[in-house]
Design a protein around this motif. Sequence first.
Motif, PDB file in Angstrom:
ATOM      1  N   GLU A   6       0.830  -1.208   0.000  1.00 23.27           N
ATOM      2  CA  GLU A   6       0.000   0.000   0.000  1.00 23.27           C
ATOM      3  C   GLU A   6       0.862   1.255   0.000  1.00 23.27           C
ATOM      4  OE1 GLU A   6      -2.581  -0.329   3.335  1.00 23.27           O
ATOM      5  OE2 GLU A   6      -4.004  -1.662   2.311  1.00 23.27           O
ATOM      6  N   LEU A   7       1.968   1.215   0.770  1.00 23.53           N
ATOM      7  CA  LEU A   7       2.864   2.373   0.826  1.00 23.53           C
ATOM      8  C   LEU A   7       3.503   2.634  -0.532  1.00 23.53           C
ATOM      9  CD1 LEU A   7       4.288   4.566   2.455  1.00 23.53           C
ATOM     10  CD2 LEU A   7       6.027   2.880   3.082  1.00 23.53           C
ATOM     11  N   ARG A   8       3.976   1.553  -1.180  1.00 26.30           N
ATOM     12  CA  ARG A   8       4.578   1.711  -2.508  1.00 26.30           C
ATOM     13  C   ARG A   8       3.569   2.259  -3.508  1.00 26.30           C
ATOM     14  NH1 ARG A   8       8.521  -3.424  -3.732  1.00 26.30           N
ATOM     15  NH2 ARG A   8       9.475  -3.602  -1.677  1.00 26.30           N
ATOM     16  N   LYS A   9       2.347   1.722  -3.426  1.00 27.09           N
ATOM     17  CA  LYS A   9       1.284   2.174  -4.326  1.00 27.09           C
ATOM     18  C   LYS A   9       0.962   3.642  -4.059  1.00 27.09           C
ATOM     19  CE  LYS A   9      -3.361   0.966  -5.912  1.00 27.09           C
ATOM     20  NZ  LYS A   9      -4.527   0.075  -5.698  1.00 27.09           N
ATOM     21  N   ALA A  10       0.894   4.005  -2.767  1.00 27.04           N
ATOM     22  CA  ALA A  10       0.581   5.390  -2.399  1.00 27.04           C
ATOM     23  C   ALA A  10       1.659   6.337  -2.904  1.00 27.04           C
ATOM     24  CB  ALA A  10       0.438   5.505  -0.875  1.00 27.04           C
ATOM     25  N   ILE A  11       2.928   5.947  -2.718  1.00 28.48           N
ATOM     26  CA  ILE A  11       4.042   6.787  -3.183  1.00 28.48           C
ATOM     27  C   ILE A  11       3.986   6.954  -4.692  1.00 28.48           C
ATOM     28  CG2 ILE A  11       6.551   6.891  -3.448  1.00 28.48           C
ATOM     29  CD1 ILE A  11       6.763   5.538  -0.694  1.00 28.48           C
ATOM     30  N   SER A  12       3.682   5.854  -5.392  1.00 32.60           N
ATOM     31  CA  SER A  12       3.578   5.900  -6.852  1.00 32.60           C
ATOM     32  C   SER A  12       2.447   6.831  -7.291  1.00 32.60           C
ATOM     33  CB  SER A  12       3.343   4.489  -7.401  1.00 32.60           C
ATOM     34  OG  SER A  12       3.094   4.520  -8.785  1.00 32.60           O
ATOM     35  N   ASN A  13       1.288   6.699  -6.615  1.00 33.07           N
ATOM     36  CA  ASN A  13       0.140   7.532  -6.972  1.00 33.07           C
ATOM     37  C   ASN A  13       0.378   9.008  -6.662  1.00 33.07           C
ATOM     38  OD1 ASN A  13      -1.308   5.319  -7.874  1.00 33.07           O
ATOM     39  ND2 ASN A  13      -2.310   4.973  -5.917  1.00 33.07           N
ATOM     40  N   ILE A  14       0.987   9.270  -5.478  1.00 37.94           N
ATOM     41  CA  ILE A  14       1.280  10.654  -5.104  1.00 37.94           C
ATOM     42  C   ILE A  14       2.249  11.272  -6.105  1.00 37.94           C
ATOM     43  CG2 ILE A  14       2.434  12.103  -3.378  1.00 37.94           C
ATOM     44  CD1 ILE A  14       1.318  10.229  -1.238  1.00 37.94           C
ATOM     45  N   SER A  15       3.278  10.497  -6.471  1.00 38.01           N
ATOM     46  CA  SER A  15       4.267  10.986  -7.439  1.00 38.01           C
ATOM     47  C   SER A  15       3.603  11.336  -8.757  1.00 38.01           C
ATOM     48  CB  SER A  15       5.355   9.935  -7.662  1.00 38.01           C
ATOM     49  OG  SER A  15       6.041   9.652  -6.462  1.00 38.01           O
ATOM     50  N   HIS A  16       2.706  10.454  -9.200  1.00 35.15           N
ATOM     51  CA  HIS A  16       2.014  10.682 -10.472  1.00 35.15           C
ATOM     52  C   HIS A  16       1.122  11.911 -10.383  1.00 35.15           C
ATOM     53  CE1 HIS A  16      -1.080  10.244 -13.561  1.00 35.15           C
ATOM     54  NE2 HIS A  16      -0.218   9.517 -14.236  1.00 35.15           N
ATOM     55  N   ASP A  17       0.364  12.015  -9.284  1.00 30.28           N
ATOM     56  CA  ASP A  17      -0.581  13.117  -9.140  1.00 30.28           C
ATOM     57  C   ASP A  17       0.117  14.464  -8.983  1.00 30.28           C
ATOM     58  OD1 ASP A  17      -2.680  11.351  -9.336  1.00 30.28           O
ATOM     59  OD2 ASP A  17      -2.869  11.065  -7.181  1.00 30.28           O
ATOM     60  N   LEU A  18       1.299  14.468  -8.374  1.00 34.53           N
ATOM     61  CA  LEU A  18       2.062  15.709  -8.248  1.00 34.53           C
ATOM     62  C   LEU A  18       2.769  16.060  -9.556  1.00 34.53           C
ATOM     63  CD1 LEU A  18       3.713  15.304  -4.719  1.00 34.53           C
ATOM     64  CD2 LEU A  18       1.811  16.789  -5.327  1.00 34.53           C
ATOM     65  N   ARG A  19       3.213  15.023 -10.271  1.00 30.95           N
ATOM     66  CA  ARG A  19       3.965  15.247 -11.500  1.00 30.95           C
ATOM     67  C   ARG A  19       3.085  15.875 -12.591  1.00 30.95           C
ATOM     68  NH1 ARG A  19       4.963  10.312 -12.906  1.00 30.95           N
ATOM     69  NH2 ARG A  19       6.639  10.016 -11.386  1.00 30.95           N
ATOM     70  N   THR A  20       1.804  15.500 -12.619  1.00 30.88           N
ATOM     71  CA  THR A  20       0.909  15.985 -13.682  1.00 30.88           C
ATOM     72  C   THR A  20       0.811  17.512 -13.715  1.00 30.88           C
ATOM     73  OG1 THR A  20      -0.354  13.925 -13.607  1.00 30.88           O
ATOM     74  CG2 THR A  20      -1.417  15.826 -14.639  1.00 30.88           C
TER      75      THR A  20
END
Length: 305
Positions: free
Chosen positions: A82-96
């Motif tokens: 869940e942590l890895r998924k959250a980090i991945s999602n946060i990174s994607h959402d911030l990068r956009t």
Amino acid sequence: MQRLIIFSLLAVVVISVSLYVLLYIEIKSINNQLNKINKTKTNSKILLSCSNKQLRRLALGINKNLEEKQKSEAKYKKMDLELRKAISNISHDLRTPLTSIMGYMQLIDDNSLAEDENKPYIDIIKNRTKSLENLITSFYDLSRLEGNEYRFDLKSLNLNNIVCECVASSYNDFLSFEVEPKIDIEEKPCFIIGDEVAVKRVFSNLIQNIIKYGKGNVVIALKRSNDCIVTIFQNAAPNLSDEDAKHLFERFFTADRARTGKSTGIGLAITKQFVEQMGHEISAELAYGNLSIIIRWKCLKSISK
């Protein structure tokens, strides 16, 4: 007589040695099984071939510890995933939004545009920056809510007034997205105990949700039902599956698997945390292609003014 005593002693010695050998073999077997379980990381349990009470108690204790260890490892793996998924999602959402901001800034830096032509790009950058700020605030609020660090100022609130205020403040958004909601709000005042800022945040999140996805039937309703006040935010959701509906309130979940930027998947997670931590209930229902977010507020006795 003397021979009988000698034979008896020999028998006792033989039995004792036999029991010792059996116990030794069983303990060795337990040790070997335990080593194998630890090395291979299996879900196996310690097995016994004897009926010794103490050894059975020992085996039960070891198996119980193994079960607890396996549960802890499974929980850790789930949390890690869940942590890895959250980090991945946060990174994607911030990068956009960051990518968009950087792109428009590069256009401005090229100096190939007149000053008056730069203004639309500057406005876009401001909007993207505001979106980025809101996104970071949402991440922070969700973290505080999940860590039980958010402090609520609970008091008596007139739910009718807050719903009407939130709908009115979103009027321009409804027009921009060409959404015409059906408003059905009970006239008699309905009072609950809640935090005004949190309740407004809940309604704003749900209104923005139906504005983004509200094609066709859009309903905002407030009505009294027995000992609670029910608010319903409904919109057409033809592409949403029953399985998706079960996960709507999970953090970072979005039915848009590609995460194209329309949703970050934390608005409804924050909404759920706010509602439940104030002592009320929230649920999602999907029926005939329509999604309804339903909140059951524990109400105070209605007060006429």
